[in-house]
Scaffold this active site. Structure first.
Site, mmCIF file in Angstrom:
data_model
loop_
_atom_site.group_PDB
_atom_site.id
_atom_site.type_symbol
_atom_site.label_atom_id
_atom_site.label_comp_id
_atom_site.label_asym_id
_atom_site.label_seq_id
_atom_site.Cartn_x
_atom_site.Cartn_y
_atom_site.Cartn_z
ATOM 1 N N SER B 153 0.845 -1.189 0.000
ATOM 2 C CA SER B 153 0.000 0.000 0.000
ATOM 3 C C SER B 153 0.889 1.251 0.000
ATOM 4 C CB SER B 153 -0.929 -0.067 1.213
ATOM 5 O OG SER B 153 -1.983 0.825 1.089
ATOM 6 N N ASP B 407 -8.081 -5.688 -5.952
ATOM 7 C CA ASP B 407 -7.709 -4.564 -5.105
ATOM 8 C C ASP B 407 -7.995 -3.247 -5.817
ATOM 9 O OD1 ASP B 407 -6.565 -2.760 -3.386
ATOM 10 O OD2 ASP B 407 -4.488 -3.275 -3.902
ATOM 11 N N HIS B 432 -5.911 -6.452 -1.601
ATOM 12 C CA HIS B 432 -4.830 -5.526 -1.239
ATOM 13 C C HIS B 432 -3.628 -6.278 -0.641
ATOM 14 C CE1 HIS B 432 -3.655 -1.399 -0.963
ATOM 15 N NE2 HIS B 432 -3.673 -1.306 0.348
#
Lengths: 469, 469
Positions: B153, B407, B432
């Site tokens: 991320s 994601d 994710h």
């Protein structure tokens, strides 16, 4: 002797010459940049100055040639970087000279820029690079105009670092006489003074011995009141020496003169640091080529030799040692940079060089810095960490490093090609960034060839960048 | 709906789960770093926290695996990045998880870190990267231990940028679900919500239609006082809605739930954002697969569906909309980053996605930011300028970008390999940064293969680096 032969010393002396009239035409502009690119603690901005000429520019096909200004008035660099001007005509480029923050008129806090740590603390190379990122982004707009950066000396370091850190912003860099390896752990601290010495040695073998012997002659002569008086008169000092210890100022002053002579030992008369004849060290050593000169005779010759640098025009009435650093360029910018991130370890031993022994002593260096900038502590590892020396250069691309073998700063230069596109060029007869100067009939072939190669690489960089559109 | 589906939202909800006991063993340490790496206006320092485990480490041949902490308590990332732990055993690596400044316990000004611009303004990605440079330099000492960075991320963005900007410090980067292209001028603003929508669509075609229809159902039901009361009760709101306009809070809350479900749609039960079953969107859509649900019936099903996320354990008594962002991680760090340099334009149109139409409006965004951080103005071009998106990535090396097609952040991911060493890996079944999690019997083959490839590249990076000694 001085442990910090600085770019700044040279430049500050030059300051008195830049208003003699410009050889190049440009428009002077301002551009607004944040005082701090790396925090959100302040919204303050300031006006950075830049010079621009687009009279030769082909807006459809021409690149931008961008000088990454270093520690001085930007007009000074515009005057002494003739190569960019000549090449711009040939390659139909826009020419931009960007002034480094805290120098010239680009003062983030105006006349208060140097007054305290809150104002002066934003004087760093990386902040300057981000000023240039912003300016280039604005100049370029939505187009994909290729940008080639040029710089000499500290400006050359900035050019190289610019390409290393922002290769998406600038497509290539000509980094002339850029000592990116003059930092902690990267080279030998005595290399710089060895090169200065070899310049004098090559002019006349005894020249360096006479200079080396002079340090002791100074020490001896000032032991008596008569000697002190004699020296003050012989050196035409504006303010006679009061005590023996003051002779240190004379010796420091001369050390800087020798360093500056080595940097500016150009093959034709120049005005870069001081008005100088062609090959000034040859003239200097004319006065110092006799072997075994003794005390007063030796010092008399030393003064004559130094006068080649200090008083070539014959107009100087007396020698002001307090003015050793020349007129200030609006504060002590380079002094501050030297005392924060631009810590370049230097030393001499009086054996391999012609200077008095002076080991590198980080503690003393830091203590000296504290006298002027009480709140800072020099950060010798900041540049190695952030800019990575040879390791980062090797992983980069589209950079030419040039080094003149007469230039003491070659001590910290990249002197071997690292990859096919990170190229080192040696100019055997070259002093400090001779290659960036305007072409001259007295230029050695090595510098002519270097410029041809720069052109070839620049064309390639531009072509490759255009090819990715 | 919320224009800023933030990493932070998810993480803050997670904060309540991290003290359930750690699966991994580490020593917690502190390291002193400057508050400001890029000016000399302050000498302030602070203690950044990091976790270290060297029980598998071979000091002679083993690398350092370094997690570039992102917007949350570092222990949280240590718990949810099992891949690093597993690989460290196999490759005899030292494992380090570095906490990002202003998160967890790494607070530059302690409890006052968020109180004003002078304290909070040093919360930037680049300052955090330089914290990591300092820590790695210290961990490494004079040795040439290869360092591989990992991140997911925003942490993946940091890993990628770290390698781009400091390739002399880190030898390679695994950047998982790192939306480095989620910035101004780099992609389409509606991509994010289209991916969220497609996740629900793939679970049950009518699921997305029911969600899309629900927005109007909310608007209709609250037109009457009865409807308002009914909704407050049906949704078990801790604080009943007082007026029709308050329904916006319910809708914003649900939008975030859908986004978080898409991010965490893992093939096995997890605890990452909330305690969730395997393939949670399948379960959610079980409640929403009937076609043409009408108003109250539709909203009742929406609540059941959302409860899969909000109350899987069945322990929640009532729904607190004011707590939509979950418990704060010591201030509003990501809120600040979103309002300064991490401006990620997002929009929905209600046609290509299941959300209410919400155009990207920079002015509104800036005005919203001003309410919390009065002194800042969002800088949407800062990241593009400094980190260069695809252009800089292409000029870099030794980076793997991974993207799960489930994601939503893949909207800003690097989804094509740029060079032989800047590689993109697509994980069709991945949410994710699934790839960074511990291996699990339910892992799809695509993620198993991805990890094999990471290993191959990491070995190559290490080998090449050792080869340059």
């Amino acid at each position: 002797m001085c442990q910090v032969p600085s770019f700044f010393v040279a430049l500050s002396i030059l300051a008195s010459f830049i208003h003699q009239g410009s050889s190049y035409e440009y428009v002077t502009k301002n551009f607004t940049v944040p005082v701090d690119h790396f925090s959100f603690t302040t919204n303050a901005t300031f006006e950075m100055r830049y010079l621009v000429n687009d009279s030769s520019w082909d807006a459809d096909t021409g690149p931008i040639f961008f000088y990454t200004g270093n520690e001085g008035d930007i007009k000074l660099f515009a005057e002494n970087t003739g190569f960019m001007w000549e090449l711009a005509v040939e390659m139909r480029a826009k020419v931009v000279f960007a002034e480094h923050r805290y120098y010239g008129e680009s003062l983030p806090f105006g006349k208060d820029s140097f007054s305290n740590e809150k104002n002066l603390g934003y004087l760093t190379a990386h902040q300057a690079l981000e000023d240039y990122v912003d300016l280039i982004t604005a100049l370029r707009g939505d187009s994909r105009i290729p940008v080639i950066v040029f710089g000499g000396s500290y400006g050359g370091m900035l050019s190289a670092w610019f390409r290393m850190k922002y290769p998406h912003i600038v497509q290539g860099a000509i980094a002339a006489s850029a000592p990116i390896l003059e930092f902690e752990g990267m080279n030998k601290c005595n290399a710089f003074f060895r090169i200065v010495t070899s310049d004098f040695q090559s002019a006349a073998d005894d020249c360096r011995y006479n200079i080396r012997n002079s340090w002791d002659a100074f020490n001896q002569i000032v032991k008596s009141a008569d000697g002190l008086a004699w020296l003050s008169k012989a050196f035409q000092l504006c303010k006679p020496l009061a005590k023996a210890a003051d002779v240190k100022d004379v010796k420091d002053f001369l050390s800087e003169v020798y360093v500056n002579l080595a940097m500016t030992d150009y093959p034709y008369a120049t005005n870069f640091l001081m008005p100088l004849p062609a090959n000034p060290i040859l003239e200097v050593c004319e006065h110092l080529k006799a072997p075994n000169l003794k005390e007063k005779e030796l010092l008399t010759q030393i003064f004559k030799a130094a006068s080649v640098y200090l008083n070539y025009t014959g107009t100087t009435k007396c020698l002001d040692l307090e003015d050793a650093d020349g007129p200030s360029l609006g504060g002590n910018g380079w002094g501050f940079q030297s005392c924060t991130e631009m810590v370049m370890p230097m030393c001499s031993n009086g054996v391999d060089d012609m200077f008095e022994p002076s080991p590198w002593d980080m503690n003393k260096y830091a203590a000296d810095c504290k006298k002027t900038f009480a709140w800072v502590k020099p950060q010798p590892f900041l540049v190695p960490k952030r800019y990575g020396g040879l390791e980062l250069a090797r992983l980069s691309s589209n950079i030419i490093f040039s080094n003149g073998l007469r230039d003491p700063w070659t001590s910290g230069g990249v002197v071997e090609s690292l990859t096919p596109s990170v190229v080192s060029i040696i100019i055997p007869e070259g002093a400090h960034h001779l290659d960036l100067r305007a072409s001259n009939p007295a230029d050695p072939n090595s510098v002519r060839n270097a410029r041809i190669l720069y052109k070839k690489h620049i064309r390639k960089w531009i072509r490759e960048y255009r090819g990715t559109v």
